[in-house]
Design a protein around this motif. Sequence first.
Motif, PDB file in Angstrom:
ATOM      1  N   PHE A 185      -3.672  -5.676  -4.129  1.00 49.57           N
ATOM      2  CA  PHE A 185      -4.551  -5.638  -2.510  1.00 49.57           C
ATOM      3  C   PHE A 185      -3.909  -5.337  -1.310  1.00 49.57           C
ATOM      4  CE2 PHE A 185      -7.107  -7.897  -6.574  1.00 49.57           C
ATOM      5  CZ  PHE A 185      -8.822  -7.282  -6.148  1.00 49.57           C
ATOM      6  N   GLY A 186      -3.036  -6.116  -1.404  1.00 46.64           N
ATOM      7  CA  GLY A 186      -2.409  -5.820   0.132  1.00 46.64           C
ATOM      8  C   GLY A 186      -1.934  -4.724   0.477  1.00 46.64           C
ATOM      9  N   ILE A 187      -0.251  -4.638  -1.093  1.00 43.44           N
ATOM     10  CA  ILE A 187      -0.020  -3.166  -0.492  1.00 43.44           C
ATOM     11  C   ILE A 187      -0.137  -2.022  -0.509  1.00 43.44           C
ATOM     12  CG2 ILE A 187       1.861  -1.947  -1.654  1.00 43.44           C
ATOM     13  CD1 ILE A 187       3.280  -5.154  -2.424  1.00 43.44           C
ATOM     14  N   PRO A 188      -1.092  -1.824  -1.818  1.00 46.00           N
ATOM     15  CA  PRO A 188      -2.214  -0.353  -2.456  1.00 46.00           C
ATOM     16  C   PRO A 188      -2.826   0.130  -0.906  1.00 46.00           C
ATOM     17  CG  PRO A 188      -2.128  -1.987  -3.642  1.00 46.00           C
ATOM     18  CD  PRO A 188      -1.577  -2.880  -2.812  1.00 46.00           C
ATOM     19  N   ALA A 189      -3.795  -1.425  -0.486  1.00 43.03           N
ATOM     20  CA  ALA A 189      -4.235  -1.440   1.180  1.00 43.03           C
ATOM     21  C   ALA A 189      -3.516  -0.670   2.096  1.00 43.03           C
ATOM     22  CB  ALA A 189      -5.036  -2.926   1.593  1.00 43.03           C
ATOM     23  N   LEU A 190      -2.208  -1.432   2.153  1.00 42.12           N
ATOM     24  CA  LEU A 190      -1.113  -0.676   3.580  1.00 42.12           C
ATOM     25  C   LEU A 190      -1.038   1.246   2.771  1.00 42.12           C
ATOM     26  CD1 LEU A 190       0.036  -1.645   6.038  1.00 42.12           C
ATOM     27  CD2 LEU A 190       1.910  -1.883   4.414  1.00 42.12           C
ATOM     28  N   VAL A 191      -0.763   1.133   1.681  1.00 49.97           N
ATOM     29  CA  VAL A 191       0.138   2.505   1.327  1.00 49.97           C
ATOM     30  C   VAL A 191      -1.531   3.358   1.853  1.00 49.97           C
ATOM     31  CG1 VAL A 191       0.091   3.448  -0.628  1.00 49.97           C
ATOM     32  CG2 VAL A 191       0.952   1.017  -0.116  1.00 49.97           C
ATOM     33  N   THR A 192      -2.750   3.127   1.497  1.00 48.69           N
ATOM     34  CA  THR A 192      -3.746   4.064   1.383  1.00 48.69           C
ATOM     35  C   THR A 192      -4.107   4.067   3.273  1.00 48.69           C
ATOM     36  OG1 THR A 192      -5.242   3.046  -0.594  1.00 48.69           O
ATOM     37  CG2 THR A 192      -6.075   4.064   1.138  1.00 48.69           C
ATOM     38  N   LEU A 193      -3.794   3.023   3.663  1.00 46.02           N
ATOM     39  CA  LEU A 193      -4.083   2.669   5.629  1.00 46.02           C
ATOM     40  C   LEU A 193      -3.124   4.243   5.639  1.00 46.02           C
ATOM     41  CD1 LEU A 193      -4.973  -0.565   6.513  1.00 46.02           C
ATOM     42  CD2 LEU A 193      -6.258   1.531   6.606  1.00 46.02           C
ATOM     43  N   TYR A 194      -1.894   4.036   6.002  1.00 45.06           N
ATOM     44  CA  TYR A 194      -0.906   5.129   6.254  1.00 45.06           C
ATOM     45  C   TYR A 194      -0.775   6.114   5.405  1.00 45.06           C
ATOM     46  CZ  TYR A 194       1.795   2.281   9.011  1.00 45.06           C
ATOM     47  OH  TYR A 194       2.302   1.409  10.200  1.00 45.06           O
ATOM     48  N   GLY A 195      -1.080   6.564   4.207  1.00 46.15           N
ATOM     49  CA  GLY A 195      -2.006   7.964   4.107  1.00 46.15           C
ATOM     50  C   GLY A 195      -2.738   8.584   4.224  1.00 46.15           C
ATOM     51  N   ILE A 196      -3.864   7.852   4.290  1.00 45.60           N
ATOM     52  CA  ILE A 196      -4.754   8.567   5.295  1.00 45.60           C
ATOM     53  C   ILE A 196      -5.058   9.030   7.092  1.00 45.60           C
ATOM     54  CG2 ILE A 196      -7.766   8.198   6.116  1.00 45.60           C
ATOM     55  CD1 ILE A 196      -8.351   6.244   3.924  1.00 45.60           C
ATOM     56  N   LYS A 197      -3.945   8.268   7.544  1.00 46.53           N
ATOM     57  CA  LYS A 197      -3.529   8.415   8.748  1.00 46.53           C
ATOM     58  C   LYS A 197      -2.742   9.191   8.512  1.00 46.53           C
ATOM     59  CE  LYS A 197      -0.994   6.796  12.711  1.00 46.53           C
ATOM     60  NZ  LYS A 197      -0.258   5.137  13.293  1.00 46.53           N
TER      61      LYS A 197
END
Length: 766
Positions: A230-242
Motif C-alpha cells: 500500500f505504501g510504495i504504490p501510494a507514493l508512486v501514485t502521488l509523484y506520478g500524478i504530480k
Amino acid sequence: MTSVIKRRLRKIVGIDENAPPVVSVSDWISQNERGVLPAVTAYVRSLFPFIEWLPRYNLTWLVSDLVAGITVGMVLVPQSLSYAVLANLPSEYGLYASFIGVLTYAFFATSKDVSIGPVAVMSLQTGIVVNSVVDKLGDKYTKPQIAVCLAFICGFIVLAIGLLRVGWIVEFIPQPAVSGFMTGSAINIAAGQVPAMLGLAKRLNTRAPTYDVIINTLRNLPNCTLDAGFGIPALVTLYGIKWGMQWLGNKYPRYSRATFFAGTFRHAFVIIIFTIISWRVNSGYATPRIALVGMVPSGLRAIGQPRITSELIGAMGGDLPVSTIILLLEHISIAKSFGRLNGYKINPNQELIAIGVNNTLGSLFGAYPSTGSFSRSALKSKSGVRTPAAGIATGVVVIIALYAVAPAFYFIPNAALSALIIHAVADLVASPKQSFAFWRVSPLEYIIFVGAVLWSIFYSIESGIYWSLATSVVLLLVRLARPKGHFLGRVRIQPENPEYGGPRDVYVSLEGDKGAIMDVNVEPPPPGVIIYRFEESFLYPNASYINDRIVEYVKAHTRRGKDYSQISAGDRPWNDPGPKNGDEAEQEVQRTRPLARAVILDFTAVANIDTTGVQNLIDTKKEVEKWADRRVDFHFCGILSPWTRRALVAGGFGQGKRRDGTNLEIAPVVKHGGDVSSPQTNMRDRSYEASGSNTPVNDEDSESYKQEKKSQDSSETDLEAGRGVEATAGSGRNSQHTVPLILDACPMFHIDLSDALASIDLSRHT
C-alpha cells in the motif's frame, strides 16, 4: 528662565558656554511625542486586520476564496490525519487542530496565503515532547493532554511576544539557518516514515537518530509486510500524478489551470482509492491484515478546559524553547516568503498574535500545536486566494469531514499516510541549486546550513535548531566585532555620456580586495592624510579593534615625530623602543615617510556610537598624536544621526581651527515659501548659489548671502548643527534660500570626503 537653567546645568557638568548646540533629550521627546489615545486606538485596530478589508469584501473575492479554501481543505484533511500519527496522537486530533487553526487565523492574519494547521516539523516535535513527558511521568497524563498543554503554553508565549511587539527577534536568524533546519527536519521525518510505509515500524526504533533509522531500515528490507503493497504504490501514485499534471500543463497551456487543480487533489484521490482497496482487503477478517488508522469518532469530542499543571509544565520545560522557536520561525518565514512573492508586506508581530491566539484558543478544542504550512500555503496561493477569509471555507470542509466522513477513516492504511507525509516533506528539502546559492553568497552561512542539516541527521532536530541559533548569533557578533572597514584612496570617473556631467571623484579601498576593482589605479590621499571608512556602527564590541587598525595603519604609513636616532636606549620608553641605532634601513624608511597631518573618518555607515566608541576614538587621537609628536586633526564626514554628532561633540571632536578661506563645510538646502530664520552663527567666507548649484560665488554678490545675513542679525535662536532653518508658516511666498548644514563651531564635520579633503591645510610642515 529656561535658558538660565540650561546655562547653569551646562556650567555644573563642565560644558563650555561656547560649545556648539547639539540635539537634546527634550528635542527627542518633542519629536516623538504622540497622543496616548491615538496610539492606543491604532494599537487596538492593528490587532484586528480584518477591519480594513472586510468592509470592501465583494462577490469576486468570495468566489476566489471559496475555490482556494475548498481546495486547501481537500488536502488538509488527509494531511492532518497523517500528521497526528506523526505527533503520536489519535488521528482525530489532527482534525481538531485543523479546524480551529484556519478559522481563527482568518480574523487575525496579515497574510492571505498562509494556511494554518498541523505541519510535519511541529508534529514531530510534539511527538518528541509527548514521549519525553510520558517517560518522566508515566501514565499520569494522557498523550492528548500533554499535546494540548504544549499548544497552550507555546501559544501563550508567542502571543505575548506579538502583543509586546518584540517579534523582531526572529530577524536574528538568517535564511540559511532556517533552510538548514527545515532540510534536516524533513530528512529526519522522511527517514522515520519509511519503516511505517514498508510495515517495519514495529521492528525499528524510529526515535533513534536519522542515520541509525536509515541503516536499520536497509537491514530490515527483507522483512517488509503487506503494508509495503500500500505504501510504495501510494507514493508512486502521488509523484506520478504530480509530475504527470505538470507535464500536461506545460504541453497544453490552455488546460494548465485544469491540470493544476487535478494535481492538487492527488492527496485526497490517493487516500480515497487506497482506503477502498484496504476495505476490500480487510473485509471478512477479524484482525486487519495491515495497519489501519482505526476508529475516528465523529464531531468535536475534546472540547473543554485543557489540563495545565505546574508538574506538567515542569516536565516539558526543557522542550518549550525549541517548540516555541519552531512555532514562530516556520510561520514567519513562510508568511514573509509569500508576501514577497505576491507583492504585499506582512506584520510579523500580528502574525505572532494570530498563531498565538490560534494555539491558546485551540487548546479548548483539543488541538495540538499548529503553525503555517509551506505546501498548503503554496497551494492556497496558486489557487487564486484573495483574502484570509478563504480559511473559513477550509474550516467548513474540516467540519464536514469530522461529522459526515469520520467513520470511513477507519480503513485508511497507515502506510498510505506515511507515503503522504514523505511526499509532503520532500518539498522542504533545499535543492542543490539553492544550497549552492548559499555558498556563492556567503560561505560562512553555507557552513551554518550544512551544520544544521548534519546535526539534525546525526543527532536530533533540537540539536539542529540550537546549532542554527548559536552559530547565527556568533556570526552576527563576529561581523559586528570585526568589521572590515577600508582605508580609502581616490579614483576619478569620466562618464561616457556628457549629459551625466563631467569628471568626478569617488573613494575606494586602497587595500586592493581581489575582484573588487580590476586594473584601476587608486590614487592615495595626500601625504600624511589617512581616510578610513566604517562598515558598521562604532560600538563597544568593535571599538578597540577599529582603534588598533587605525593606529597600526598610521604607524605603517607615516613617520615618527621624534628622531630616535639621537636618543639613547636608556632614555627611550620601555614599551616603544623605536628603531635600533644601527638599523640604517629602518631609519631611512622613517625619513622617507610623511608626518601625519590628518585622519578623515567616513561615518556614512555609522548609525550609532556609544561611550566606549567615543573613548576609543579619543585614545586613537592620543596615540596618533603621540606617534606624530604634533597635533593631528580628526575630520568627520557623512554623519547622518544628530545623536552621533552629539556624542562626538561630547568627546571633544568636531571643534577646532578652520583653515582660512575654506567654504566646503556649507551645503545648499533650498527652502520654499516664507521667511527664514537662520542659525545664529558665523557664516563662511563664501556660500553656494541659491539655485542649488555647486559653483561658489562671492558672498557679498549673492542674494542668498544678503538674505541670510539679514536673518542672522535678527535671529534669537541657536539651532543644532545640520538642522538648517525653518520656513515661516503662512507667508504665501515661493522663495529659495541657501542655509548652512554645518555650523562654524564644528569645522571638523563635513558633508562628504571631498569637503573634508579640501579643508585640510596641506601646506603644514611634512
